[in-house]
Design a protein around this motif. Structure first.
Motif, mmCIF file in Angstrom:
data_model
loop_
_atom_site.group_PDB
_atom_site.id
_atom_site.type_symbol
_atom_site.label_atom_id
_atom_site.label_comp_id
_atom_site.label_asym_id
_atom_site.label_seq_id
_atom_site.Cartn_x
_atom_site.Cartn_y
_atom_site.Cartn_z
ATOM 1 N N ARG A 52 0.792 -1.425 0.010
ATOM 2 C CA ARG A 52 -0.090 0.037 -0.097
ATOM 3 C C ARG A 52 0.899 1.348 0.055
ATOM 4 N N ASP A 53 2.076 1.338 0.597
ATOM 5 C CA ASP A 53 2.808 2.454 0.819
ATOM 6 C C ASP A 53 3.302 2.834 -0.698
ATOM 7 N N GLU A 54 3.653 2.062 -1.741
ATOM 8 C CA GLU A 54 3.862 2.274 -3.014
ATOM 9 C C GLU A 54 2.645 3.010 -3.752
ATOM 10 N N LEU A 55 1.578 2.467 -3.552
ATOM 11 C CA LEU A 55 0.386 3.283 -4.143
ATOM 12 C C LEU A 55 0.183 4.529 -3.525
ATOM 13 N N ILE A 56 0.568 4.754 -2.274
ATOM 14 C CA ILE A 56 0.103 6.045 -1.693
ATOM 15 C C ILE A 56 1.178 6.950 -2.489
ATOM 16 N N GLN A 57 2.633 6.438 -2.271
ATOM 17 C CA GLN A 57 3.382 7.333 -2.987
ATOM 18 C C GLN A 57 3.094 7.672 -4.521
ATOM 19 N N MET A 58 2.650 6.615 -5.239
ATOM 20 C CA MET A 58 2.365 6.884 -6.487
ATOM 21 C C MET A 58 1.038 8.062 -6.693
ATOM 22 N N LYS A 59 0.227 7.978 -5.652
ATOM 23 C CA LYS A 59 -0.965 9.154 -5.721
ATOM 24 C C LYS A 59 -0.635 10.332 -5.811
ATOM 25 N N ARG A 60 0.616 10.815 -5.204
ATOM 26 C CA ARG A 60 1.185 11.993 -5.097
ATOM 27 C C ARG A 60 1.404 12.552 -6.496
ATOM 28 N N SER A 61 1.808 11.481 -6.976
ATOM 29 C CA SER A 61 2.152 11.845 -8.604
ATOM 30 C C SER A 61 0.949 11.979 -9.364
ATOM 31 N N ILE A 62 0.107 11.070 -9.404
ATOM 32 C CA ILE A 62 -1.107 10.864 -10.387
ATOM 33 C C ILE A 62 -2.157 12.051 -10.143
ATOM 34 N N ASP A 63 -2.228 12.495 -8.566
ATOM 35 C CA ASP A 63 -3.303 13.225 -8.331
ATOM 36 C C ASP A 63 -3.047 14.555 -9.104
ATOM 37 N N SER A 64 -1.866 15.080 -9.512
ATOM 38 C CA SER A 64 -1.687 16.103 -9.911
ATOM 39 C C SER A 64 -1.305 16.189 -11.392
ATOM 40 N N LEU A 65 -1.016 14.870 -11.990
ATOM 41 C CA LEU A 65 -0.743 14.799 -13.241
ATOM 42 C C LEU A 65 -1.601 13.992 -14.220
ATOM 43 N N ARG A 66 -2.713 13.406 -13.632
ATOM 44 C CA ARG A 66 -3.603 12.622 -14.441
ATOM 45 C C ARG A 66 -4.249 13.466 -15.541
ATOM 46 N N SER A 67 -4.400 12.857 -16.765
ATOM 47 C CA SER A 67 -5.250 13.897 -17.746
ATOM 48 C C SER A 67 -6.784 13.155 -18.053
ATOM 49 N N LEU A 68 -7.446 13.925 -18.520
ATOM 50 C CA LEU A 68 -9.083 13.594 -18.767
ATOM 51 C C LEU A 68 -8.933 12.345 -19.930
ATOM 52 N N PRO A 69 -8.141 12.519 -20.814
ATOM 53 C CA PRO A 69 -8.487 11.562 -21.876
ATOM 54 C C PRO A 69 -8.117 10.159 -21.148
ATOM 55 N N PHE A 70 -7.156 10.096 -20.334
ATOM 56 C CA PHE A 70 -6.587 8.697 -19.621
ATOM 57 C C PHE A 70 -7.369 8.390 -18.265
ATOM 58 N N LEU A 71 -8.375 9.032 -17.953
ATOM 59 C CA LEU A 71 -8.827 8.771 -16.722
ATOM 60 C C LEU A 71 -9.304 7.235 -16.683
ATOM 61 N N GLN A 72 -9.984 6.763 -17.698
ATOM 62 C CA GLN A 72 -10.321 5.157 -17.568
ATOM 63 C C GLN A 72 -8.992 4.300 -17.306
ATOM 64 N N TYR A 73 -8.111 4.692 -17.525
ATOM 65 C CA TYR A 73 -6.782 3.960 -17.128
ATOM 66 C C TYR A 73 -6.516 4.198 -15.464
ATOM 67 N N TYR A 74 -6.378 5.554 -15.037
ATOM 68 C CA TYR A 74 -6.168 5.889 -13.850
ATOM 69 C C TYR A 74 -7.108 5.322 -12.862
ATOM 70 N N GLN A 75 -8.403 4.989 -13.354
ATOM 71 C CA GLN A 75 -9.518 4.469 -12.573
ATOM 72 C C GLN A 75 -8.937 3.132 -11.893
ATOM 73 N N HIS A 76 -8.101 2.263 -12.527
ATOM 74 C CA HIS A 76 -7.786 1.143 -12.157
ATOM 75 C C HIS A 76 -6.791 1.331 -10.832
ATOM 76 N N PHE A 77 -5.886 2.590 -10.981
ATOM 77 C CA PHE A 77 -5.006 2.834 -9.861
ATOM 78 C C PHE A 77 -5.749 3.028 -8.931
ATOM 79 N N TYR A 78 -6.927 3.840 -8.686
ATOM 80 C CA TYR A 78 -7.611 4.181 -7.635
ATOM 81 C C TYR A 78 -8.468 3.030 -7.169
ATOM 82 N N ASP A 79 -8.800 2.234 -8.022
ATOM 83 C CA ASP A 79 -9.379 1.082 -7.604
ATOM 84 C C ASP A 79 -8.573 0.147 -6.735
#
Length: 637
Positions: free
Chosen positions: A220-247
């Motif tokens: 879980r710690d690895e995912l929490i660290q990734m979240k800091r990057s993804i929250d500010s960098l995710r782009s609307l066209p690829f939200l269906q991909y980032y959905q898996h990360f948040y899941d």
């Protein structure tokens, strides 16, 4: 290697492929080698034809007679004189669903120090990954490819040799996804480490697959660290991909029984506005996938481009756990996620967290959860005190739920003869009567009169939320978080090469009667292996074997494969044959070529003349028997 030669008999079938169709199929049996094996020079010398024909006939004859050793020797001589098989032979075999010989061709090419064309590798991998055996072999080929070329790089200036691999995130994504599908955790971690060492710039697909691997292991710690990057960098066209990360991250919050983190996650999810692409000095930022602790020298970092996705690599877009859904350009929680949160809060008696999420969302005017539905579903589940706690929390915050929910709870108390709770709730209704719009009367507050006043004669219906709660209760595992926490601690200590601490943690795990999983032993095994502690691995195998026999541990091919490699390196041939026998009895694929290669690399001359030793001790006799057994199994003279 036997499969490689047997594959030659299928050349007539391979003629249907583009490469094979270029030449007509002749009658003689050795022509396949002439077609699929490249020569080191384009010019044929006068005396070369005789040598070529002789060796091809020897190979063909040896295969017909079943003499694998002679075939191998003849093939080795041919390779020295006339070069290596072309990658097209591997592609043809892979298309024909013959992964073992296809992999053998690739391995022979790699042994020569040459890197096959990456586009060709992708095509070969694509066909091989259709089978489980092919997936195992492809993973090893990619690992061997990266390691062999990393060993050749003397300094950073020569890193450009790896550019073809470095620039192909697809190659790694394909294999990493395969590791995830077949639960090859050791290989998955190795592939991600190699991505960091090679310098692969990952894409959005990598983020999805890596997050699933981390979720599978409980990192879980690895995912929490990734979240800091993804929250500010995710782009609307690829939200269906980032959905898996948040899941995956939300799933781990629930598995760790961390309802506070899960509630905060849901609140943040709804607070976020529609995402947009962020730029820095005209260039899009890069995200980071941190593998292991960033404070340890053993940690690895994979850089990924949040605006990059390979459209040629198709990744399933369905949510893995069904906890997060993309709706109208926003990521929202599902009813299943809400059910998990309620079940977790009820079982951990943490109703304050549940009430708090409703209060925060209500204050921010975010109407995504029906409070009456939540209260009524809890009542239907028989969680009357939980429903009462929610009502009290909302009432203290000045939030009106509606008298109907109070009446439903009042009826439930009456039905279960809870007179004390019934009278207390009745007095509570009397106090709030002046503020409730649907009560304007001086009538005495009895259950009968209140029912008439609010016209609440409609019985409770079984809502979809109630069904979701009932389903989650079937799968709720209150002790799962303890296993994850112990495994995570063991993994940390093993990565840091602190094996004594890892073993102490494992001992506490056993003392608390928490059953270890295959991941527990994978972490310990990798820790021992990184320190060449092969003797300790023999004792670990004893523990693993006992748990396998008692059915306390699932058969894990990745774990068994790693055991064999370590026993070969340590020279424990008795243990090698034990694991091989176990794999054979349980129909687990054994990569004979790889084990044979490791033996020849480390122990080529070990007991070469087994009959020339005199005055041998009993232990020496046993060791010689084990070596002879392995040589016989691997087809080594």
């Amino acid at each position: 290697m036997r499969s490689l030669f047997q594959a030659c008999y299928h050349y007539r079938r391979l003629a249907s492929f583009p490469r094979a169709a270029e030449a007509a199929s002749p009658a003689n049996g050795y022509e396949p080698w002439r077609r699929y094996i490249s020569t080191s020079t384009s010019k044929v010398l006068p005396w070369e034809a005789s040598s070529r024909e002789t060796l091809l006939r020897k190979i063909d004859s040896a295969m017909k007679d079943g003499n694998v050793e002679e075939a191998l020797q003849s093939f080795g001589n041919y390779k020295k004189l006339h070069g290596l098989p072309e990658p097209q032979l591997a592609l043809a075999l892979a298309r024909d669903q013959m992964p073992v010989p296809a992999c053998t061709v690739l391995r022979i090419i790699l042994e020569s120090g040459k890197l096959p064309d990456v586009d060709m590798l992708i095509l070969v991998f694509l066909h091989m990954l259709k089978s489980q055996v092919g997936s195992y072999l492809v993973t090893d080929v990619l690992i061997d490819t990266c390691e062999s070329f990393l060993d050749q790089v003397a300094d950073r200036r020569e890193m450009k040799k790896l550019d073809p691999i470095k620039n192909s995130a697809t190659l790694f994504n394909m294999v990493l996804e395969s590791c995830m599908n077949f639960k090859c955790i050791i290989k998955a971690q190795k592939i991600m480490e190699l991505m960091s060492l090679v310098g692969v710039v990952a894409d959005v697909n990598t983020v999805v697959i890596a997050s699933r691997v981390f979720e599978m292991v409980g990192q879980r710690d690895e995912l929490i660290q990734m979240k800091r990057s993804i929250d500010s960098l995710r782009s609307l066209p690829f939200l269906q991909y980032y959905q898996h990360f948040y899941d995956s991250l939300l799933s781990l919050h629930f598995k760790y029984n961390d309802m506070d983190a899960a509630a905060k996650f849901l609140i943040n999810l709804h607070q976020q506005r529609k995402p947009s692409v962020f730029f820095c000095n005209g260039l899009q930022k890069q995200g980071v996938i941190q593998i292991g602790s960033g404070n340890l020298k053993t940690g690895y970092r994979i850089m990924f481009d949040p605006g990059k996705v390979d459209r040629g690599f198709i990744l399933g877009t369905e949510s893995q756990f069904g906890l997060v859904v993309l709706t109208d350009g926003n990521l929202l929680h599902t009813e299943k996620a809400l059910a998990k949160l309620i079940v977790g809060c009820v079982n951990s008696r943490n109703m304050h967290t549940l009430s708090n999420i409703f209060i925060i969302l209500h204050k921010e005017d975010i109407d995504v959860i029906s409070l009456p539905d939540v209260v009524n579903a809890c009542i239907q589940m028989g969680w009357l005190h939980a429903a009462h706690d929610i009502l009290d929390g909302l009432e203290s915050a000045g939030i009106q739920v509606g008298i109907a929910s109070y009446i439903s709870l009042l009826r439930a108390y009456e039905k279960e003869n809870k007179s004390e709770e019934f009278n207390g709730l009745l007095q509570q209704i009397q106090k709030i009567a002046s503020t409730v719009d649907d009560i304007r009367t001086n009538s005495p507050f009895t259950i009968k009169n209140i029912a008439k006043i609010v016209k609440d004669e409609i019985p409770l219906t079984h809502s979809s939320l109630f069904a979701a709660l009932a389903e989650e209760m079937k799968h709720y595992n209150p002790g799962e978080h303890l296993t994850l926490e112990f495994n995570n601690s063991i993994l940390f200590f093993c990565k840091a090469k602190m094996m004594e601490d890892a073993l102490c943690t494992y001992k506490r795990m056993r003392e608390q009667n928490i059953r270890p999983t295959s991941y527990t032993f994978c972490h310990i095994l990798c820790g021992y292996s990184s320190m060449d502690m092969h003797r300790e691995i023999t004792m670990l195998w004893g523990e693993i074997k006992r748990r396998l026999e008692y059915g306390e541990l699932d058969v894990d091919r990745d774990l068994l494969d790693c055991l064999i490699l370590n026993f070969l390196k340590g020279g424990y041939f008795s243990r090698v044959m034990e694991v091989i026998d176990y794999m054979s009895k349980h129909n687990v694929f054994c990569d004979k070529w790889k084990y044979r290669h490791v033996f020849l690399k480390l122990h080529r001359n070990l007991y070469r003349n087994l009959n020339s030793l005199h005055d041998k001790t009993e232990a020496q006799n046993k060791r010689i028997e084990d070596v002879r057994a392995f040589r016989s199994w691997a087809g080594i003279r």
